[in-house]
Design a protein around this motif. Sequence first.
Motif, short mmCIF file in Angstrom:
data_model
loop_
_atom_site.label_atom_id
_atom_site.label_comp_id
_atom_site.label_asym_id
_atom_site.label_seq_id
_atom_site.Cartn_x
_atom_site.Cartn_y
_atom_site.Cartn_z
N THR A 18 0.80 -1.21 0.09
CA THR A 18 -0.08 0.15 0.09
C THR A 18 0.75 1.21 -0.04
O THR A 18 0.50 2.23 -0.76
CB THR A 18 -1.03 0.08 1.22
N VAL A 19 1.84 1.23 0.86
CA VAL A 19 2.93 2.25 0.80
C VAL A 19 3.62 2.70 -0.55
O VAL A 19 3.72 3.70 -0.99
CB VAL A 19 3.74 2.23 2.05
N MET A 20 3.94 1.54 -0.95
CA MET A 20 4.65 1.35 -2.23
C MET A 20 3.86 2.12 -3.60
O MET A 20 4.20 2.83 -4.43
CB MET A 20 5.44 0.15 -2.57
N VAL A 21 2.58 1.55 -3.42
CA VAL A 21 1.43 1.81 -4.51
C VAL A 21 1.27 3.32 -4.56
O VAL A 21 1.26 3.85 -5.53
CB VAL A 21 0.20 1.00 -4.47
N HIS A 22 1.24 3.83 -3.24
CA HIS A 22 0.79 5.25 -2.97
C HIS A 22 2.11 6.30 -3.61
O HIS A 22 1.97 7.06 -4.29
CB HIS A 22 0.59 5.55 -1.61
N ARG A 23 3.33 5.82 -3.27
CA ARG A 23 4.52 6.40 -3.84
C ARG A 23 4.34 6.38 -5.59
O ARG A 23 4.81 7.36 -6.26
CB ARG A 23 5.76 5.81 -3.28
#
Length: 342
Positions: free
Chosen positions: A169-174
Amino acid sequence: MVMSSRERVMRAIEMTGPDRVPLRHVTLSGAFARYGAALRDLYARYPEDLMDVGSATYGEYGPQIGVPSRDAWGSLWVRYTDEHKGQVVGWPLKDWEALRTFVPPDTASEAIMAEIERNLRANGGRLYTLADGDTLWQRMFYLHGYQATLEDLLLAAERCAELRDLILTVMVHRVEKLCRLPELDGIHFRDDWGTQEALMINPRLWREFFKPAYARLFALVRDAGKHVWFHSDGVIEAIIPDLMEIGVQVLNPQVPVIGREKLASLCGGKICIEGDLDRQWLLPFGTPEEVRAAVRADVDAFGRFHGGYIGRGEVAGDVPLENAAAMLEEIVRHSSQGYAGY
């Protein structure tokens, strides 16, 4: 025709005929500590064609040797030499109960994105630009511990899936934010999946547990018209076809441990290889002529498909300066004379 650095890299990746093999610098801080201005002068004579515009992680390199520091995720690091970023000695999610209240960092905050945008503006389209998409597998064991994560992929699969999805989720947001930057050319993902003998986990488990997550990330990048880069050390040939299937366009593997011929049979003419000249023996202990010969062999194996190769080799403090010079000179000199397909 002499091309701009950005066009040269683009054409190498897309195999549309660069004027020469693109060059990338990769340096450990120990090399700068040993050689200082002499290494900077060498790099000035052979400038690289790519620009890293922003990392996703901070704090992995401690302020000084032997002094612990925490990264943005809360993992505690210590480094003992200038030759690597160190190792994790404190895991915030060692106990699974801590996952219930764990708050991950925002790796695409306003401040982080503003820095990336400043770097892109400063580049002005001159160099090919690459941003860090972060790491998934390694982040899991930075948070939970390496042996514990390997065990719990089998013993606590639901917990591992929860951790994977939190990181994803953190990676997708970035990645979604990076994909909105028109000046950005590529996004680089990194996970060391191989030991010196085999994949760290069963390939079937990798395909079931990790491949869909990577596919989601890579699709975002490809749909935005940018290039997908992936780094992974070790013997990873079991999953290279999978990585190509889900969208990797530039692969940075550990060529010597896989084998040049085997890697060429898997990837040659299909995706671009970002070279990795042997940093375990050749660069620190070989002769300059052996270094030059290895560059020629890599370019011939991977770079003869109207492109398909980006030259690089990691310069550490144990690499003689004459070997670093031979590598850079050969990448530029030999490839500029033309290879079959260019």
